[in-house]
Design a protein around this motif. Structure first.
Motif, mmCIF file in Angstrom:
data_model
loop_
_atom_site.group_PDB
_atom_site.id
_atom_site.type_symbol
_atom_site.label_atom_id
_atom_site.label_comp_id
_atom_site.label_asym_id
_atom_site.label_seq_id
_atom_site.Cartn_x
_atom_site.Cartn_y
_atom_site.Cartn_z
ATOM 1 N N SER A 151 0.957 -1.284 -0.120
ATOM 2 C CA SER A 151 -0.020 -0.017 0.129
ATOM 3 C C SER A 151 1.082 1.128 -0.089
ATOM 4 C CB SER A 151 -0.787 0.066 1.302
ATOM 5 O OG SER A 151 -0.030 0.048 2.478
ATOM 6 N N ASP A 207 -2.694 -8.248 8.660
ATOM 7 C CA ASP A 207 -3.701 -8.191 9.710
ATOM 8 C C ASP A 207 -3.760 -8.881 10.812
ATOM 9 O OD1 ASP A 207 -6.154 -7.689 10.926
ATOM 10 O OD2 ASP A 207 -7.531 -7.749 9.400
ATOM 11 N N GLN A 227 -5.297 -9.447 13.462
ATOM 12 C CA GLN A 227 -6.711 -10.070 14.063
ATOM 13 C C GLN A 227 -6.988 -11.417 13.228
ATOM 14 O OE1 GLN A 227 -8.451 -8.929 16.535
ATOM 15 N NE2 GLN A 227 -7.019 -7.354 16.979
ATOM 16 N N GLU A 267 -3.250 -4.822 20.807
ATOM 17 C CA GLU A 267 -4.394 -4.343 20.926
ATOM 18 C C GLU A 267 -4.384 -3.069 21.623
ATOM 19 O OE1 GLU A 267 -6.604 -7.582 22.268
ATOM 20 O OE2 GLU A 267 -6.777 -8.421 20.212
ATOM 21 N N GLN A 288 -2.489 -2.730 13.977
ATOM 22 C CA GLN A 288 -3.203 -3.787 13.343
ATOM 23 C C GLN A 288 -2.210 -4.736 12.193
ATOM 24 O OE1 GLN A 288 -6.914 -2.315 11.473
ATOM 25 N NE2 GLN A 288 -7.349 -4.254 10.516
ATOM 26 N N SER A 289 -1.261 -4.179 12.063
ATOM 27 C CA SER A 289 -0.055 -4.714 11.343
ATOM 28 C C SER A 289 1.134 -4.492 11.515
ATOM 29 C CB SER A 289 -0.599 -4.395 9.607
ATOM 30 O OG SER A 289 -0.487 -3.197 9.471
ATOM 31 N N TYR A 334 5.255 -0.354 13.025
ATOM 32 C CA TYR A 334 3.795 -0.814 13.157
ATOM 33 C C TYR A 334 2.839 0.128 12.476
ATOM 34 C CZ TYR A 334 5.711 -3.390 17.060
ATOM 35 O OH TYR A 334 6.314 -4.290 17.662
ATOM 36 N N TYR A 335 1.191 -0.244 12.347
ATOM 37 C CA TYR A 335 0.458 0.292 11.556
ATOM 38 C C TYR A 335 -0.763 0.372 12.231
ATOM 39 C CZ TYR A 335 4.067 -0.048 7.919
ATOM 40 O OH TYR A 335 5.117 -0.149 7.167
ATOM 41 N N HIS A 336 -1.681 1.357 12.382
ATOM 42 C CA HIS A 336 -3.023 1.185 12.889
ATOM 43 C C HIS A 336 -4.012 0.656 11.748
ATOM 44 C CE1 HIS A 336 -1.766 3.211 16.669
ATOM 45 N NE2 HIS A 336 -0.952 4.110 15.871
ATOM 46 N N ASP A 337 -3.599 0.457 10.696
ATOM 47 C CA ASP A 337 -4.414 -0.093 9.783
ATOM 48 C C ASP A 337 -3.938 -1.129 8.825
ATOM 49 O OD1 ASP A 337 -6.608 2.128 9.885
ATOM 50 O OD2 ASP A 337 -5.071 3.398 8.912
ATOM 51 N N VAL A 338 -4.660 -1.905 8.153
ATOM 52 C CA VAL A 338 -4.087 -2.843 7.532
ATOM 53 C C VAL A 338 -3.268 -2.293 6.240
ATOM 54 C CG1 VAL A 338 -4.604 -4.867 5.603
ATOM 55 C CG2 VAL A 338 -6.211 -4.329 7.714
ATOM 56 N N CYS A 339 -1.780 -3.097 6.207
ATOM 57 C CA CYS A 339 -0.967 -2.829 5.271
ATOM 58 C C CYS A 339 -0.281 -3.691 4.599
ATOM 59 C CB CYS A 339 0.200 -2.076 5.945
ATOM 60 S SG CYS A 339 1.356 -1.031 4.781
#
Length: 349
Positions: A7, A109, A111, A125, A130-131, A150-155
């Motif tokens: 991304s 992801d 999760q 968490e 998130q990724s 680290y990322y707070h969204d899917v990457c």
């Protein structure tokens, strides 16, 4: 771990020259985990993958990985990570797997990822991550640490991006490996200076591949009776070395092509570790036998590789009764790994 489509576009990454410039400044002083140079590397690493948060972990022997510096995190993140990890027992984190496998690990992801240790998942968490992507810092003899972003969204990540990050991991690992070696003496310090000089010369200005091979030969040749290096290719199922540079050999050797014997090719492919260096009869060395003196020689071989493919080699020899120190072999292997990187980022013909 999953990685498919990045991304973060190629244009979003800082130029590798920026990283190399920072590396040059880093080499001017001794490495230490709390050195600002590490924070600069970590910042460039995170920017390379479009992340605003990450940390550097150093390998602490039996104690495993320990977080020593962070970027974009809360001030107590290192302490939190280390304390949580210490109470988790033997359950590994994905970062531990990157160090163990000596490969970049990307989780798209968290999760949806199976097998992530509960302690690590709870910490992710808690911070809303998130990724992630974790890249080992590879020295010649061991993994010396891990960069993790680290990322707070899917990457998502593609193979090209991970290869780019592994290049950074190898460069930092080689540059910092000397800071974790124990009991260095004067010969080792002199070899470190040669490695530093080689690296600084390859990043100070654009060099052609021929110039890099020439610099490699002058850096690696001390103590050899003869030595050649250059690119290789496979012809009729045999490995052929095109000599780009050499020392202790006739001038006519340079630009010549030499087919290696099967036994010598095996040494090139496998590389060499430790201080056990094989003795070859001259007739066992293929076309290179014409360059060697005496009935037998002790031969050192190191491949120049890229993405696990052999692209060239360094072959040096001494009299059969000469010795190779473990530190000498480590030095030569580290130098060849740096040469591999320099040759594959060279923009000149």
């Amino acid at each position: 771990m999953d990685f498919e489509k990045n991304s973060v576009s190629q244009s979003d990454r800082p130029d590798l020259d920026e990283f190399l410039s920072a590396l040059g400044g880093f080499l001017e002083k001794p490495a230490a985990p709390n050195d600002p140079g590490y924070l600069r590397f970590l910042e460039i690493f995170c920017r390379s993958v479009g992340a605003s948060e990450g940390h550097l972990l150093r390998f602490m022997g039996a104690n495993g990985l320990e977080s020593v510096i962070s970027f974009g995190m809360k001030g107590d993140f290192n302490e939190e990570y280390n304390e949580t990890r210490a109470h988790a027992g033997p359950l590994p984190a994905p970062l531990d797997e990157a160090a163990r496998l000596r490969e970049a690990v990307a989780i798209v992801d968290l999760q949806k990822e199976k097998g992530v240790s509960p302690w690590f998942m709870k910490m992710m968490e808690r911070h809303g991550f998130q990724s992630l992507v974790a890249v080992p810092l590879l020295g010649q003899s061991q993994t010396v640490g891990v960069f993790c972003a680290y990322y707070h969204d899917v990457c998502l990540f593609d193979r090209h991006t991970l290869d780019h990050l592994m290049m950074i991991g190898r460069m930092v690992g080689i540059a910092t490996e000397r800071s974790v070696q124990i009991g260095q003496g004067k010969p080792s310090q002199q070899r470190d200076e040669i490695i530093d000089r080689f690296l600084l010369m390859t990043i100070s200005k654009p060099l052609s591949k021929l110039q890099i091979f020439q610099l490699l030969s002058t850096s690696a040749a001390d103590g050899f009776q003869g030595m050649v290096c250059g690119p290789s290719r496979r012809i009729n199922d045999r490995l052929e070395l095109s000599v780009a540079a050499g020392l202790g050999v006739p001038a006519s050797t340079v630009s010549g092509r030499f087919v290696l014997s099967a036994s010598l090719e095996k040494c090139v492919v496998n590389g060499m570790e430790g201080d056990v260096i094989p003795v070859f009869k001259r007739d066992q060395c293929g076309d290179l036998k014409s360059l060697m003196n005496g009935d037998s020689v002790k031969v050192f071989c190191s491949p120049i590789t890229w993405q696990k493919k052999i692209q060239g080699a360094v072959i040096g020899w001494k009299p059969a009764d000469a010795s190779f120190e473990t530190g000498e072999v480590l030095f030569l292997n580290r130098l060849c790994r740096l040469a591999s990187l320099a040759l594959n980022i060279s923009t000149k013909a």
